[in-house]
Motif scaffolding. Structure first.
Motif, PDB file in Angstrom:
ATOM      1  N   GLU A  83     -40.078  14.980  14.622  1.00 35.83           N
ATOM      2  CA  GLU A  83     -42.018  15.617  14.544  1.00 35.83           C
ATOM      3  C   GLU A  83     -41.469  16.342  13.299  1.00 35.83           C
ATOM      4  N   ASP A  84     -41.068  16.271  12.223  1.00 35.01           N
ATOM      5  CA  ASP A  84     -41.092  16.468  11.548  1.00 35.01           C
ATOM      6  C   ASP A  84     -40.994  15.614  10.047  1.00 35.01           C
ATOM      7  N   LEU A  85     -42.133  15.658   9.003  1.00 34.54           N
ATOM      8  CA  LEU A  85     -41.416  13.887   8.388  1.00 34.54           C
ATOM      9  C   LEU A  85     -40.404  14.184   7.434  1.00 34.54           C
ATOM     10  N   PHE A  86     -40.097  15.359   7.354  1.00 34.55           N
ATOM     11  CA  PHE A  86     -38.910  15.569   5.875  1.00 34.55           C
ATOM     12  C   PHE A  86     -37.559  15.278   6.094  1.00 34.55           C
ATOM     13  N   LEU A  87     -37.594  15.735   7.964  1.00 36.31           N
ATOM     14  CA  LEU A  87     -36.358  15.715   8.860  1.00 36.31           C
ATOM     15  C   LEU A  87     -36.185  14.121   8.412  1.00 36.31           C
ATOM     16  N   THR A  88     -37.503  13.611   9.379  1.00 43.77           N
ATOM     17  CA  THR A  88     -37.131  12.698   9.303  1.00 43.77           C
ATOM     18  C   THR A  88     -36.694  10.625   8.285  1.00 43.77           C
ATOM     19  N   ALA A  89     -37.030  11.507   7.159  1.00 44.35           N
ATOM     20  CA  ALA A  89     -36.705  10.816   5.912  1.00 44.35           C
ATOM     21  C   ALA A  89     -35.179  10.975   5.854  1.00 44.35           C
ATOM     22  N   TYR A  90     -35.294  11.965   5.938  1.00 46.61           N
ATOM     23  CA  TYR A  90     -33.759  12.545   5.978  1.00 46.61           C
ATOM     24  C   TYR A  90     -32.904  11.771   7.343  1.00 46.61           C
ATOM     25  N   ALA A  91     -32.373  12.094   7.804  1.00 43.65           N
ATOM     26  CA  ALA A  91     -32.344  11.337   9.191  1.00 43.65           C
ATOM     27  C   ALA A  91     -32.564   9.528   8.956  1.00 43.65           C
ATOM     28  N   ALA A  92     -33.516   9.284   8.977  1.00 42.41           N
ATOM     29  CA  ALA A  92     -33.044   7.336   8.760  1.00 42.41           C
ATOM     30  C   ALA A  92     -32.589   7.326   7.782  1.00 42.41           C
ATOM     31  N   PHE A  93     -32.405   7.986   6.431  1.00 40.32           N
ATOM     32  CA  PHE A  93     -31.417   7.962   5.730  1.00 40.32           C
ATOM     33  C   PHE A  93     -30.146   7.545   5.890  1.00 40.32           C
ATOM     34  N   ILE A  94     -29.565   8.893   6.763  1.00 44.78           N
ATOM     35  CA  ILE A  94     -28.656   8.163   7.228  1.00 44.78           C
ATOM     36  C   ILE A  94     -27.835   7.998   8.190  1.00 44.78           C
ATOM     37  N   ALA A  95     -29.339   7.074   9.411  1.00 47.97           N
ATOM     38  CA  ALA A  95     -29.310   6.670   9.921  1.00 47.97           C
ATOM     39  C   ALA A  95     -28.612   5.108   8.657  1.00 47.97           C
ATOM     40  N   GLU A  96     -29.330   4.836   8.112  1.00 49.78           N
ATOM     41  CA  GLU A  96     -29.055   3.196   7.574  1.00 49.78           C
ATOM     42  C   GLU A  96     -27.964   3.394   7.280  1.00 49.78           C
ATOM     43  N   LEU A  97     -28.040   4.477   5.927  1.00 52.45           N
ATOM     44  CA  LEU A  97     -26.664   4.579   5.749  1.00 52.45           C
ATOM     45  C   LEU A  97     -25.398   3.668   6.976  1.00 52.45           C
ATOM     46  N   THR A  98     -25.429   4.946   8.171  1.00 50.21           N
ATOM     47  CA  THR A  98     -24.561   4.355   8.806  1.00 50.21           C
ATOM     48  C   THR A  98     -24.417   3.127   9.013  1.00 50.21           C
ATOM     49  N   ASP A  99     -25.582   2.474   9.425  1.00 50.74           N
ATOM     50  CA  ASP A  99     -25.479   1.215   9.984  1.00 50.74           C
ATOM     51  C   ASP A  99     -25.356   0.090   8.764  1.00 50.74           C
ATOM     52  N   LYS A 100     -25.502   0.558   7.541  1.00 45.25           N
ATOM     53  CA  LYS A 100     -25.737  -0.977   7.240  1.00 45.25           C
ATOM     54  C   LYS A 100     -23.623  -0.515   6.381  1.00 45.25           C
ATOM     55  N   GLY A 101     -23.710   0.644   6.441  1.00 45.25           N
ATOM     56  CA  GLY A 101     -22.172   0.992   6.008  1.00 45.25           C
ATOM     57  C   GLY A 101     -20.974   0.527   6.923  1.00 45.25           C
ATOM     58  N   THR A 102     -21.152  -0.229   8.426  1.00 45.02           N
ATOM     59  CA  THR A 102     -20.392   0.027   9.359  1.00 45.02           C
ATOM     60  C   THR A 102     -20.552  -1.091   9.570  1.00 45.02           C
ATOM     61  N   GLU A 103     -19.199  -2.263   9.925  1.00 45.11           N
ATOM     62  CA  GLU A 103     -19.076  -3.712  10.259  1.00 45.11           C
ATOM     63  C   GLU A 103     -19.700  -3.173  12.188  1.00 45.11           C
ATOM     64  N   GLU A 104     -19.635  -4.190  13.279  1.00 48.49           N
ATOM     65  CA  GLU A 104     -20.758  -3.841  14.354  1.00 48.49           C
ATOM     66  C   GLU A 104     -18.818  -4.058  15.231  1.00 48.49           C
ATOM     67  N   LYS A 105     -19.194  -3.173  16.024  1.00 48.66           N
ATOM     68  CA  LYS A 105     -18.208  -3.307  16.981  1.00 48.66           C
ATOM     69  C   LYS A 105     -16.522  -2.633  16.861  1.00 48.66           C
ATOM     70  N   LYS A 106     -16.418  -2.158  16.031  1.00 48.05           N
ATOM     71  CA  LYS A 106     -15.255  -0.977  15.295  1.00 48.05           C
ATOM     72  C   LYS A 106     -15.821   0.296  15.289  1.00 48.05           C
ATOM     73  N   PRO A 107     -14.915   0.481  16.700  1.00 50.85           N
ATOM     74  CA  PRO A 107     -15.107   2.061  17.119  1.00 50.85           C
ATOM     75  C   PRO A 107     -14.171   3.028  16.187  1.00 50.85           C
ATOM     76  N   ASN A 108     -14.727   3.712  15.547  1.00 51.93           N
ATOM     77  CA  ASN A 108     -14.480   4.931  14.748  1.00 51.93           C
ATOM     78  C   ASN A 108     -14.945   6.703  15.445  1.00 51.93           C
ATOM     79  N   PRO A 109     -14.053   6.887  15.990  1.00 51.70           N
ATOM     80  CA  PRO A 109     -14.400   8.515  16.660  1.00 51.70           C
ATOM     81  C   PRO A 109     -14.983   9.344  15.388  1.00 51.70           C
ATOM     82  N   TYR A 110     -14.045   8.915  14.565  1.00 52.11           N
ATOM     83  CA  TYR A 110     -13.965  10.351  13.441  1.00 52.11           C
ATOM     84  C   TYR A 110     -15.497   9.822  13.153  1.00 52.11           C
ATOM     85  N   LEU A 111     -16.133   8.490  12.884  1.00 57.08           N
ATOM     86  CA  LEU A 111     -17.675   8.384  12.634  1.00 57.08           C
ATOM     87  C   LEU A 111     -18.379   9.251  13.244  1.00 57.08           C
TER      88      LEU A 111
END
Ligand SMILES: [Zn+2]
Length: 255
Positions: A83-111
């Motif tokens: 519901e917050d444009l600024f927070l959405t921008a931060y979370a979208a960045f964290i989500a994209e970094l996580t997405d692009k920075g990891t491989e598929e189907k490789k469990p990492n409970p710490y991450l």
């Protein structure tokens, strides 16, 4: 095979008229993509759980390719973020970094814990810059990048004044400054925080309040480091930077 898992929605993409492909970071299986049939229709029982940043429990049909989402149950909606444009921008960045920075189907409970905790904190109002710095520093290890933050990269000395050498991959002490003419000058406070964010458990984070200049220094080092070593280009990062400069402009006009 039906599997139940806990996951965080990193991204959703429309697929056809009615479906969504949902990218989940799961505790059990790492990053996986699932087809959520009908999720684009608001009446669908899958639409409520196919929201970005939501944390839930999911039941899916797993196959060698894209699985199919059967059921989902929300655990934390993370609605304040959406519901917050600024927070959405931060979370979208964290989500994209996580997405692009990891491989598929490789469990990492710490991450998984790191990303879950970072979204919880964003949702609860912790300084989004601090959360983002911590995630960026901790993602380095996930991507196989290990800057030297314990001593000087050249003489191994642990005391003195430290700046950051992007080229030589870590702290550089005042005795060795001349070895890297492009070193990034940082304050002792910034050096301490970079090390803290790299090693510290985000779950134990109390309230941190950082000066504007300190944030700028930390951001500069992290951005330059990612530019040099990560090989990632993230659209959400560009957007976040634009949002921040807009926000700074607004703040200046207020005062
Ligand atoms: Zn040195």
């Amino acid at each position: 095979m039906l599997t139940k898992c806990e996951g965080i929605v990193l991204r959703t993409n429309d697929y056809g008229e009615t479906n969504k492909i949902v990218t989940l970071l799961t505790r059990e299986h790492g990053k996986i993509g699932v087809m959520a049939r009908g999720a684009r229709k608001s009446a669908s029982r899958l639409s409520a759980v196919s929201q970005p940043f939501l944390y839930g429990s999911f039941l899916m049909q797993r196959t060698s390719g894209l699985g199919t989402l059967q059921q989902g149950e929300m655990i934390l909606s993370m609605r304040t973020i959406r519901e917050d444009l600024f927070l959405t921008a931060y979370a979208a960045f964290i989500a994209e970094l996580t997405d692009k920075g990891t491989e598929e189907k490789k469990p990492n409970p710490y991450l998984f814990e790191l990303i879950l905790e970072s979204f919880k904190r964003l949702n609860e109002g912790t300084d989004p810059d601090v959360i983002t710095f911590i995630v960026q520093m901790k993602m380095l290890g996930v991507m196989g990048l290990y800057p030297e933050l314990n001593h000087c990269v050249h003489c191994k000395s642990r005391d003195g004044t430290f700046h950051f050498s992007i080229r030589d991959n870590g702290f550089i002490c005042h005795r060795c400054f001349e070895k890297d003419p492009y070193k990034v000058p940082i304050s002792p406070q910034t050096a301490r925080l970079l090390r803290l964010f790299y090693y510290f458990d985000i779950g134990r984070l109390g309230s941190v309040s950082l000066k504007h200049e300190t944030k700028n220094e930390i951001k500069r080092v992290i951005d330059l480091y990612y530019e040099e070593y990560s090989g990632l280009y993230l659209k959400s990062k560009r957007f976040l930077d634009q949002m921040e400069s807009m926000k700074n402009l607004l703040d200046e006009n207020k005062s």
